[in-house]
Scaffold this active site. Structure first.
Site, PDB file in Angstrom:
ATOM      1  N   SER A  31       0.800  -1.236   0.000  1.00 36.60           N
ATOM      2  CA  SER A  31       0.000   0.000   0.000  1.00 36.60           C
ATOM      3  C   SER A  31       0.827   1.278   0.000  1.00 36.60           C
ATOM      4  O   SER A  31       0.244   2.375  -0.068  1.00 36.60           O
ATOM      5  CB  SER A  31      -0.954   0.007   1.200  1.00 36.60           C
ATOM      6  OG  SER A  31      -2.020  -0.893   0.998  1.00 36.60           O
ATOM      7  N   LYS A  46       0.062   3.772  -2.663  1.00 36.76           N
ATOM      8  CA  LYS A  46      -0.952   4.822  -2.548  1.00 36.76           C
ATOM      9  C   LYS A  46      -0.350   6.210  -2.391  1.00 36.76           C
ATOM     10  O   LYS A  46      -1.055   7.215  -2.534  1.00 36.76           O
ATOM     11  CB  LYS A  46      -1.891   4.489  -1.377  1.00 36.76           C
ATOM     12  CG  LYS A  46      -2.745   3.264  -1.674  1.00 36.76           C
ATOM     13  CD  LYS A  46      -3.377   2.672  -0.435  1.00 36.76           C
ATOM     14  CE  LYS A  46      -4.150   1.391  -0.806  1.00 36.76           C
ATOM     15  NZ  LYS A  46      -4.514   0.574   0.364  1.00 36.76           N
ATOM     16  N   SER A  66      -6.121   3.131   4.525  1.00 37.87           N
ATOM     17  CA  SER A  66      -5.460   2.353   3.468  1.00 37.87           C
ATOM     18  C   SER A  66      -6.477   1.556   2.658  1.00 37.87           C
ATOM     19  O   SER A  66      -6.289   0.386   2.355  1.00 37.87           O
ATOM     20  CB  SER A  66      -4.398   1.410   4.060  1.00 37.87           C
ATOM     21  OG  SER A  66      -3.463   1.025   3.080  1.00 37.87           O
ATOM     22  N   LYS A 117       3.204   6.370   5.303  1.00 38.86           N
ATOM     23  CA  LYS A 117       2.258   5.406   4.733  1.00 38.86           C
ATOM     24  C   LYS A 117       2.748   4.002   4.995  1.00 38.86           C
ATOM     25  O   LYS A 117       3.907   3.668   4.727  1.00 38.86           O
ATOM     26  CB  LYS A 117       2.104   5.622   3.218  1.00 38.86           C
ATOM     27  CG  LYS A 117       1.043   4.705   2.602  1.00 38.86           C
ATOM     28  CD  LYS A 117      -0.347   5.093   3.045  1.00 38.86           C
ATOM     29  CE  LYS A 117      -1.383   4.007   2.748  1.00 38.86           C
ATOM     30  NZ  LYS A 117      -1.361   2.907   3.730  1.00 38.86           N
TER      31      LYS A 117
END
Length: 327
Positions: free
Chosen positions: A105, A108, A163, A279
């Protein structure tokens, strides 16, 4: 949503990449920019960035492909890691920073960057598609339903805090019309940023053939995204209260919490380190990943990255060791 995408990037004075409109097919480049060779080779500073007249890597941290600091840390718990001091433009810790790895993720980061860059109005309302909610049972999601009506701004918080893989699909479809077209835009932008060790096929980072990046490429993308204060606001939020409408017009209210353990209280940064945001990312193939934005005791901004750690505890253990000894 009105989206514009006109960029001209000159690489090695031989390559011109022109994009007009979101999601156009990425051109086949005859020679891509080699960030390492050009930046560190003697006399190789002839490559200039588009628009600014300066050298492409003049604001970047550059380093040879070596290991630095790994002998003094529990480096074996992860496949790739790096610490980048943005004030001194130096790489102070590195392990396999150019190795191709699954990003999970952390993908992202690029998705959010593109939405912020090309969407004129974050208040634009998007409708959630059946495709967006077609997620595996164990997938990280915001819990959206087909027909939900929600703003792009809210989706961004669901993307970066919760997420949400579903939010990523909605944003990709809203911006480019389809996941495939959005992936083409991702690859065009990655190349424009010098991220030559990356290729993306989806906006959420779920494992797929041909979807990969590297520690250094993530640094490049994250570094660029941090120039937008709205992005910093996204990654630094500990929680976000959202209110939107379902297909029947009913109000749906939710609270999305940040998955970063420095914000949840399960991890504590070393003394003198202030964590601003970041993140997380986790899949079976990618392991445990974290891209972090922080400041050291001098107030110098830092980007620190760990990819493919073998467990969540070891992810934060190595991150703290890197921040304590190499920030």
């Amino acid at each position: 949503m009105k989206c514009t995408n006109k960029i001209c990037v000159t690489m090695l004075l031989l390559v011109c990449v022109m994009m007009a409109g979101c999601g156009n097919k990425a051109p086949e480049l005859e020679r891509t920019y080699d960030i390492y060779r050009t930046a560190v080779a003697a006399g190789a500073a002839s490559t200039q960035s588009a628009g600014g007249g300066g050298f492409f890597a003049e604001e970047l941290c550059v380093a040879p492909d070596v290991e630095l600091g790994t002998g003094e840390t529990t480096s074996q718990v992860a496949d790739g890691a790096g610490v980048f001091n943005l004030a001194t433009k130096s790489v102070t810790y590195e392990k396999n920073i150019y190795k191709k790895l699954y990003p999970a993720s952390t993908t992202k980061i690029l998705t959010a960057y593109l939405v912020l860059k090309y969407c004129d109005d974050l208040g634009t309302i998007a409708t959630v598609s059946e495709n967006a909610v077609n997620q595996a049972a164990d997938s990280s999601v915001c819990g959206l339903k087909a027909g939900d009506i929600i703003s792009v701004r809210d989706l961004l918080y669901g993307l970066m805090l919760r997420s949400g893989n579903d939010a990523a699909i909605v944003l990709a479809e809203q911006l480019s019309g389809s996941v495939e077209q959005f992936a083409e835009l991702m690859n065009q932008e990655a190349l424009a940023l010098g991220a030559t060790q990356s290729h993306f096929v989806n906006p959420n980072g779920l494992p797929a053939e041909g979807h990969y990046t590297s520690v250094y490429d993530l640094y490049l993308m994250f570094h660029e995204a941090l120039k937008d204060e709205r992005f910093v606001e996204l990654i630094s939020a500990t929680s976000y209260s959202v209110s939107y409408q379902d297909a029947a017009g009913n109000t749906v209210e939710k609270e999305w919490e940040n998955t970063n353990q420095y914000f949840t209280g399960y991890a504590t940064p070393p003394e003198g380190i202030t964590v601003i945001g970041g993140k997380t990312g986790t899949t079976g193939e990618a392991g445990y990943c974290l891209v972090l934005y922080a400041k050291n005791q001098k107030g110098e901004p830092l980007i620190s990255i760990v990819l493919k750690a073998d467990g969540k505890a070891n992810l934060y253990l190595l991150m703290n060791e890197m921040l304590k000894g190499y920030a």
